[in-house]
Design a protein around this motif. Structure first.
Motif, short mmCIF file in Angstrom:
data_model
loop_
_atom_site.label_atom_id
_atom_site.label_comp_id
_atom_site.label_asym_id
_atom_site.label_seq_id
_atom_site.Cartn_x
_atom_site.Cartn_y
_atom_site.Cartn_z
N HIS A 65 0.82 -1.21 0.00
CA HIS A 65 0.00 0.00 0.00
C HIS A 65 0.86 1.27 0.00
CE1 HIS A 65 -3.32 -2.75 1.25
NE2 HIS A 65 -4.00 -1.92 0.48
N ILE A 66 2.00 1.22 0.67
CA ILE A 66 2.92 2.37 0.64
C ILE A 66 3.40 2.62 -0.79
CG2 ILE A 66 5.18 3.26 1.34
CD1 ILE A 66 4.74 1.83 4.04
N LEU A 67 3.84 1.56 -1.45
CA LEU A 67 4.37 1.70 -2.81
C LEU A 67 3.27 2.07 -3.79
CD1 LEU A 67 6.92 -1.26 -2.91
CD2 LEU A 67 7.29 1.13 -2.26
N LEU A 68 2.08 1.56 -3.54
CA LEU A 68 0.94 1.94 -4.39
C LEU A 68 0.63 3.42 -4.22
CD1 LEU A 68 -1.23 0.81 -6.33
CD2 LEU A 68 -2.69 0.45 -4.33
N GLY A 69 0.67 3.90 -2.98
CA GLY A 69 0.45 5.32 -2.73
C GLY A 69 1.51 6.17 -3.39
N LEU A 70 2.75 5.67 -3.36
CA LEU A 70 3.86 6.38 -3.99
C LEU A 70 3.64 6.55 -5.48
CD1 LEU A 70 6.64 7.62 -3.41
CD2 LEU A 70 7.64 5.37 -3.80
N SER A 71 3.03 5.56 -6.10
CA SER A 71 2.79 5.62 -7.55
C SER A 71 1.65 6.54 -7.91
CB SER A 71 2.50 4.20 -8.08
OG SER A 71 1.23 3.75 -7.64
N LYS A 72 0.81 6.88 -6.93
CA LYS A 72 -0.39 7.67 -7.21
C LYS A 72 -0.28 9.13 -6.77
CE LYS A 72 -3.78 3.91 -7.09
NZ LYS A 72 -5.00 3.40 -6.43
N ILE A 73 0.60 9.39 -5.80
CA ILE A 73 0.68 10.73 -5.22
C ILE A 73 1.79 11.52 -5.89
CG2 ILE A 73 1.16 12.02 -3.11
CD1 ILE A 73 -0.19 9.73 -1.59
N PHE A 74 1.46 12.70 -6.37
CA PHE A 74 2.42 13.52 -7.12
C PHE A 74 3.40 14.22 -6.18
CE2 PHE A 74 3.60 17.57 -9.20
CZ PHE A 74 4.30 17.04 -10.27
N ILE A 75 2.87 14.84 -5.11
CA ILE A 75 3.73 15.55 -4.17
C ILE A 75 3.97 14.64 -2.97
CG2 ILE A 75 3.94 17.55 -2.65
CD1 ILE A 75 2.12 19.07 -4.57
#
Length: 213
Positions: A65-75
Motif C-alpha cells: 500500500h505504501i508503494l501503491l500510494g507512492l505511484s499515485k501521489i504527485f507531491i
C-alpha cells in the motif's frame, strides 16, 4: 520549518500512518520471535511461527500500500527513492525474521541455543527503537531522537555480528554433527541479517534527516 514536513503533520492520511503501522507490526513480529525461541516444545513453537508468518504477510500488505500510494501521489513528503527505501528496508526486517523462524521449523530444530535467544531479544529491542524513530517522522520536532536511535541501532548491529560470529565459531569447535551445525549456523546468520536490515532502516532515516533538516 521546511514545507516538506507538512506531509508528516497530523493532516497526513497516507504515508506516515502506514509507516507507523509497519513499525508496530515489526515490534509484534519480533516479540513473537522471542516467544518462539523461548518455547522448548516444538509443537507449541509452531503456533508462534504461524503467527510470525501471519505478521510477515501483514507487513507485506502495508509495504504494497505504501508503494501503491507512492505511484499515485504527485507531491511526496521527501524524495521518492527515500520513501521506497524506507518501506522496502522495513519489509526486509520482517522477511528475515520470518525466514529465521521458518528455518527453525523446516530444519526441525530441537535445541534453541542461548545466542539465538540473545539475537531475538536484541532484534526486539532494535525494532522497538525503530518504531519510536518512525513515529518521530510525524513532525520531526525532535530530530535528535532519531539520530540517537540510529546510533543505537548501529551499535546493536555490531553486537549482533559479535553474537553470531562467536556462536558460529563455537559450533565449529564443539558441534560434531555436521548437519546440526549447518542448521544452527543458518538460523543464527539469518537472524544476524535481520539486524543488518535494522541498520539499513537507520541509514535511510539518517538520509531523510540530512536532506530535510
Amino acid at each position: 520549518m521546511n514545507s516538506v514536513f507538512n506531509f508528516f503533520s497530523p493532516k497526513d492520511k497516507t504515508f506516515q500512518p502506514m509507516f507507523e503501522q509497519a513499525g508496530n507490526n515489526l515490534v509484534e513480529i519480533a516479540k513473537t520471535l522471542v516467544l518462539a525461541v523461548n518455547t522448548p516444545d516444538q509443537e507449541d513453537r509452531k503456533v508462534h511461527i504461524k503467527e510470525i508468518a501471519r505478521l510477515e504477510q501483514a507487513g507485506d500488505d502495508v509495504t504494497h500500500h505504501i508503494l501503491l500510494g507512492l505511484s499515485k501521489i504527485f507531491i511526496t513528503p521527501f524524495d521518492r527513492e527515500d520513501i521506497h527505501a524506507l518501506a522496502s528496508s522495513l519489509d526486509d526486517i520482517a522477511d528475515y525474521i520470518y525466514a529465521a523462524a521458518m528455518n527453525m521449523d523446516l530444519y526441525d530444530l530441537k535445541n534453541i541455543s542461548k545466542p539465538m535467544i540473545e539475537l531475538a531479544e536484541l532484534l526486539l529491542e532494535m525494532c522497538k527503537d525503530l518504531n519510536i524513530a518512525i513515529a518521530e517522522l510525524r513532525n520531526l520536532k525532535n530530530p535528535s531522537i532519531i539520530t540517537e536511535i540510529c546510533i543505537k541501532i548501529n551499535k546493536g548491529e555490531s553486537t549482533a555480528d559479535h553474537i553470531c560470529n562467536t556462536a558460529v565459531g563455537n559450533l565449529f569447535d564443539n558441534q560434531a554433527d555436521a548437519i546440526e551445525l549447518i542448521k544452527q549456523k543458518e538460523v543464527l546468520q539469518t537472524m544476524e541479517i535481520a539486524s543488518d536490515k535494522c541498520d539499513d532502516v537507520a541509514n535511510v532515516l539518517e538520509t531523510i534527516l540530512i536532506k530535510n533538516a
